[in-house]
Design an enzyme around this catalytic site. Structure first.
Site, PDB file in Angstrom:
ATOM      1  N   ARG A   1     -21.490  -2.223   3.036  1.00  0.00           N
ATOM      2  CA  ARG A   1     -20.884  -3.564   3.095  1.00  0.00           C
ATOM      3  C   ARG A   1     -21.075  -4.212   4.472  1.00  0.00           C
ATOM      4  O   ARG A   1     -20.950  -3.545   5.499  1.00  0.00           O
ATOM      5  CB  ARG A   1     -19.382  -3.424   2.808  1.00  0.00           C
ATOM      6  CG  ARG A   1     -18.573  -4.669   3.022  1.00  0.00           C
ATOM      7  CD  ARG A   1     -17.247  -4.595   2.318  1.00  0.00           C
ATOM      8  NE  ARG A   1     -16.317  -3.614   2.870  1.00  0.00           N
ATOM      9  CZ  ARG A   1     -15.152  -3.300   2.306  1.00  0.00           C
ATOM     10  NH1 ARG A   1     -14.790  -3.850   1.179  1.00  0.00           N
ATOM     11  NH2 ARG A   1     -14.362  -2.413   2.860  1.00  0.00           N
TER      12      ARG A   1
ATOM     13  N   ARG B   1     -10.206   6.896   4.171  1.00  0.00           N
ATOM     14  CA  ARG B   1      -9.416   5.794   3.597  1.00  0.00           C
ATOM     15  C   ARG B   1      -9.149   6.022   2.103  1.00  0.00           C
ATOM     16  O   ARG B   1      -8.080   5.668   1.591  1.00  0.00           O
ATOM     17  CB  ARG B   1     -10.132   4.456   3.839  1.00  0.00           C
ATOM     18  CG  ARG B   1     -10.023   4.032   5.301  1.00  0.00           C
ATOM     19  CD  ARG B   1     -11.052   3.005   5.687  1.00  0.00           C
ATOM     20  NE  ARG B   1     -10.941   1.777   4.952  1.00  0.00           N
ATOM     21  CZ  ARG B   1     -11.964   0.952   4.696  1.00  0.00           C
ATOM     22  NH1 ARG B   1     -13.176   1.247   5.123  1.00  0.00           N
ATOM     23  NH2 ARG B   1     -11.764  -0.139   4.039  1.00  0.00           N
TER      24      ARG B   1
ATOM     25  N   ARG C   1     -17.918  -3.409   9.374  1.00  0.00           N
ATOM     26  CA  ARG C   1     -16.600  -3.096   9.930  1.00  0.00           C
ATOM     27  C   ARG C   1     -16.632  -1.701  10.522  1.00  0.00           C
ATOM     28  O   ARG C   1     -17.242  -0.804   9.937  1.00  0.00           O
ATOM     29  CB  ARG C   1     -15.550  -3.139   8.804  1.00  0.00           C
ATOM     30  CG  ARG C   1     -15.064  -4.525   8.505  1.00  0.00           C
ATOM     31  CD  ARG C   1     -14.285  -4.607   7.217  1.00  0.00           C
ATOM     32  NE  ARG C   1     -13.283  -3.562   7.027  1.00  0.00           N
ATOM     33  CZ  ARG C   1     -12.480  -3.487   5.967  1.00  0.00           C
ATOM     34  NH1 ARG C   1     -12.553  -4.399   5.012  1.00  0.00           N
ATOM     35  NH2 ARG C   1     -11.611  -2.508   5.850  1.00  0.00           N
TER      36      ARG C   1
ATOM     37  N   ARG D   1       0.821  -1.210   0.000  1.00  0.00           N
ATOM     38  CA  ARG D   1       0.000   0.000   0.000  1.00  0.00           C
ATOM     39  C   ARG D   1       0.854   1.259   0.000  1.00  0.00           C
ATOM     40  O   ARG D   1       0.306   2.365  -0.003  1.00  0.00           O
ATOM     41  CB  ARG D   1      -0.882   0.016   1.242  1.00  0.00           C
ATOM     42  CG  ARG D   1      -2.347  -0.398   1.001  1.00  0.00           C
ATOM     43  CD  ARG D   1      -2.995  -0.515   2.346  1.00  0.00           C
ATOM     44  NE  ARG D   1      -4.404  -0.323   2.377  1.00  0.00           N
ATOM     45  CZ  ARG D   1      -5.294  -1.323   2.488  1.00  0.00           C
ATOM     46  NH1 ARG D   1      -4.901  -2.567   2.486  1.00  0.00           N
ATOM     47  NH2 ARG D   1      -6.570  -1.041   2.607  1.00  0.00           N
TER      48      ARG D   1
HETATM   49  P1  AMP Z   1      -8.542  -3.595   4.074  1.00  0.00           P
HETATM   50  O1  AMP Z   1      -9.310  -4.749   4.623  1.00  0.00           O
HETATM   51  O2  AMP Z   1      -7.597  -3.977   2.979  1.00  0.00           O
HETATM   52  O3  AMP Z   1      -9.436  -2.439   3.683  1.00  0.00           O
HETATM   53  O4  AMP Z   1      -7.617  -3.067   5.267  1.00  0.00           O
HETATM   54  C1  AMP Z   1      -8.192  -2.592   6.473  1.00  0.00           C
HETATM   55  C2  AMP Z   1      -7.169  -1.779   7.225  1.00  0.00           C
HETATM   56  O5  AMP Z   1      -6.047  -2.618   7.582  1.00  0.00           O
HETATM   57  C3  AMP Z   1      -6.565  -0.604   6.482  1.00  0.00           C
HETATM   58  O6  AMP Z   1      -7.387   0.556   6.510  1.00  0.00           O
HETATM   59  C4  AMP Z   1      -5.256  -0.414   7.251  1.00  0.00           C
HETATM   60  O7  AMP Z   1      -5.474   0.187   8.507  1.00  0.00           O
HETATM   61  C5  AMP Z   1      -4.844  -1.855   7.516  1.00  0.00           C
HETATM   62  N1  AMP Z   1      -4.018  -2.381   6.414  1.00  0.00           N
HETATM   63  C6  AMP Z   1      -4.351  -3.404   5.569  1.00  0.00           C
HETATM   64  N2  AMP Z   1      -3.358  -3.617   4.706  1.00  0.00           N
HETATM   65  C7  AMP Z   1      -2.384  -2.717   4.987  1.00  0.00           C
HETATM   66  C8  AMP Z   1      -1.130  -2.410   4.418  1.00  0.00           C
HETATM   67  N3  AMP Z   1      -0.658  -3.075   3.355  1.00  0.00           N
HETATM   68  N4  AMP Z   1      -0.418  -1.403   4.976  1.00  0.00           N
HETATM   69  C9  AMP Z   1      -0.863  -0.725   6.036  1.00  0.00           C
HETATM   70  N5  AMP Z   1      -2.050  -0.932   6.607  1.00  0.00           N
HETATM   71  C10 AMP Z   1      -2.818  -1.933   6.094  1.00  0.00           C
END
Ligand code: AMP
Length: 217
Positions: A131, A175, A164, A92
């Site tokens: 969602r 985000r 969530r 990311r």
């Molecule tokens: P997601 O389920 O991919 O939307 O991720 C949920 C949250 O997990 C994000 O908003 C971040 O806080 C954290 N997160 C997930 N993947 C990463 C990553 N590659 N780097 C940093 N934070 C992450």
């Protein structure tokens, strides 16, 4: 051949990366590695990693690069990854992309393709804020676009469907800002490495899944 490929799914929250990753993983025997899912499990289980990550995940900010990259590096050493994997939500940041390259080199692997999921911001906010996710099997539903048969109950395993804490409209907007500032620079990064393919992720999965197969074949 899609089996045995090492893929990255890149795109903003709500773009449908997780849904299509599940479908592709199931059809071709790839491992779906979602850093968001791993972090939520660590938080739920109250591990040390979970305690470190919690405030970042809850606020919608990014967990520090070293923590997430270390977590992924250790996951990639597991035997099942030898059959190919899909990284969903990682890397990311540019720093994470560089750390990933190093950890893959150590296990003599490389990324074969990066798929960018494109969708409009309006649609992303709608998808995120509607969602719900199964507490047990993590299946995703959308109260408007793909509702479960019975309200609040997972079609697949009967588990409870929950929103969530970071899927509110306000946190979704934050985000998306984090995505455009910190993650979007990965688009030119992978383009110059001739790894990038783009799909229109604004469509329903019955249209976007064949489009995904099209760029991978
Ligand atoms: P997601 O389920 O991919 O939307 O991720 C949920 C949250 O997990 C994000 O908003 C971040 O806080 C954290 N997160 C997930 N993947 C990463 C990553 N590659 N780097 C940093 N934070 C992450």
């Amino acid at each position: 051949m899609i089996s045995r490929r090492n893929l990255i799914f890149l795109g903003a929250p709500g773009a449908g990366k997780g849904t299509l990753a599940d479908m592709l993983a199931e059809e071709f025997g790839l491992v779906h590695i979602s850093t968001g899912d791993i972090l939520r499990d660590e938080i739920k289980n109250g591990t040390e990693l979970g305690r470190k990550a919690k405030e970042f995940v809850t606020s919608g900010g990014l967990v520090p690069d070293e923590i997430v990259a270390g977590m992924v590096a250790s996951r990639l050493t597991k035997d099942d990854c030898a059959n190919g994997f899909i990284l969903d939500g990682f890397p990311r940041t540019l720093n994470q992309a560089e750390l990933l390259e190093k950890s893959l080199a150590k296990v003599s692997r490389k990324i074969d393709k990066v798929v960018l999921f494109e969708a409009s911001e309006d649609l992303l906010i709608k998808r995120i804020s509607e969602r719900v996710i199964c507490d047990k099997c993590k299946a995703n539903f959308n109260k408007v676009f793909s509702p479960p048969k019975k309200n609040g109950v997972c079609d697949k395993c009967g588990g409870s469907l929950l929103q969530r804490p970071d899927d509110t409209i306000e946190k979704a907007a934050y985000r998306l800002k984090v995505y455009s500032e910190q993650t979007a620079p990965l688009i030119p990064y992978y383009k110059t490495r001739a790894l990038l393919a783009v799909i229109d992720a604004g469509q329903e999965k019955k249209i976007s899944y064949p489009a995904l197969l099209g760029v991978l074949n």
